[in-house]
Structure formats: C-alpha cells, structure tokens
Design a protein around this motif. Structure first.
Motif, short mmCIF file in Angstrom:
data_model
loop_
_atom_site.label_atom_id
_atom_site.label_comp_id
_atom_site.label_asym_id
_atom_site.label_seq_id
_atom_site.Cartn_x
_atom_site.Cartn_y
_atom_site.Cartn_z
N GLU A 44 17.93 19.67 -13.80
CA GLU A 44 17.47 18.61 -12.93
C GLU A 44 16.65 17.58 -13.73
O GLU A 44 16.11 17.89 -14.79
N ARG A 45 16.56 16.39 -13.17
CA ARG A 45 15.74 15.36 -13.79
C ARG A 45 14.28 15.80 -13.69
O ARG A 45 13.81 16.23 -12.65
N GLU A 46 13.56 15.68 -14.81
CA GLU A 46 12.18 16.12 -14.82
C GLU A 46 11.24 15.02 -15.30
O GLU A 46 11.60 14.15 -16.09
N PHE A 47 10.03 15.12 -14.81
CA PHE A 47 8.98 14.18 -15.16
C PHE A 47 8.57 14.35 -16.61
O PHE A 47 8.44 15.47 -17.11
N ASP A 62 3.28 19.05 -18.92
CA ASP A 62 2.67 19.99 -19.85
C ASP A 62 3.50 20.13 -21.13
O ASP A 62 2.96 20.36 -22.21
N SER A 63 4.80 19.98 -20.99
CA SER A 63 5.69 20.19 -22.14
C SER A 63 5.59 19.09 -23.20
O SER A 63 5.97 19.30 -24.35
N VAL A 64 5.05 17.92 -22.81
CA VAL A 64 4.98 16.82 -23.78
C VAL A 64 3.55 16.39 -24.08
O VAL A 64 3.31 15.59 -24.99
N LYS A 65 2.61 16.92 -23.32
CA LYS A 65 1.21 16.52 -23.49
C LYS A 65 0.75 16.78 -24.92
O LYS A 65 0.97 17.84 -25.48
N GLY A 66 0.14 15.78 -25.51
CA GLY A 66 -0.33 15.90 -26.88
C GLY A 66 0.69 15.44 -27.91
O GLY A 66 0.36 15.25 -29.08
#
Length: 126
Positions: A44-47, A62-66
């Motif tokens: 699915e499309r995810e934020f 959370d997966s891209v933070k930082g």
C-alpha cells in the motif's frame, strides 16, 4: 487545479543519497500543506514525510526519520525530499501530494490529500 511534477528519482547504491523535488503549478502554493508518500510493488501507499504551508511543522515516518529531510520553497513553488543513507527497503515509487490548508499543520494520511503527482521511481541496489 493543482499540478504536481516530481523529479530526481533514479538508481542509487545502498548508503547513497538522492534529492527528490516536486514542482507545483498552483496559485497560492504557500496555502498548501505538502507530503511525500511512496509505494513499493505489492504494498500500500505509505507516508514518508510532510510539511505545513509555512514549513515550520514537519513530520516523518519512523522508517525514514533521521535519514530524510523535507523542505519547501514557497517562492519557487517547490517541495524537496533529501534522502540519505538509502537502503533497498526504500525502493518504491515516490509521490508528491498537496492539500489546501489554512492551518499551519501537516497531514500523514493519503486520504487527506487532494492532489497527487505522477510519481518518480527510486531504486536502491544492495
């Protein structure tokens, strides 16, 4: 009508970086909250990230933070996504999205956005 055009996708090795850009053809760009989403095959499309109209409020998954940074230039009608330390799990089509919003806030659900770009492919090789 709002038109969004993404650019900057491509093939990069794991650990590398890319910068995506979204150009908006719209009057009063500064009244729109903007977001980046991605969709991998079979998922699915995810934020990914979002930014309020002023740029003062930003949010990340959370997966891209930082690793990822969203920014905007209201004078140029653009919103960028700087992506660092890329991994194969970041491989997806990345979409830019917009929603008119008088509040200085961002949104993270796809259904909250009214306008979408055509997407740009990001492929990260291991």
């Amino acid at each position: 009508q709002v038109q969004l055009v993404e650019s900057g996708g491509g093939l990069v090795q794991a650990g590398g970086s890319l910068r995506l850009s979204c150009a908006a053809s719209v009057r009063s760009f500064s009244t729109y909250a903007m977001g980046w989403f991605r969709q991998a095959p079979g998922k699915e499309r995810e934020f990914v990230a979002a930014i309020s109209w002023s740029g003062l409020s930003t949010g990340y998954s959370d997966s891209v933070k930082g690793r990822f940074t969203i920014s905007r230039d209201n004078a140029k009608n653009t919103v960028d996504l700087e992506m660092n330390s890329l991994s194969p799990e970041d491989t997806a089509v990345y979409y830019c999205a917009a929603v008119k919003n008088s509040l200085d806030y961002y949104y993270f659900r796809p259904r909250e956005y009214d306008y979408w770009g055509q997407g740009t492919q990001v492929t990260v090789s291991s």
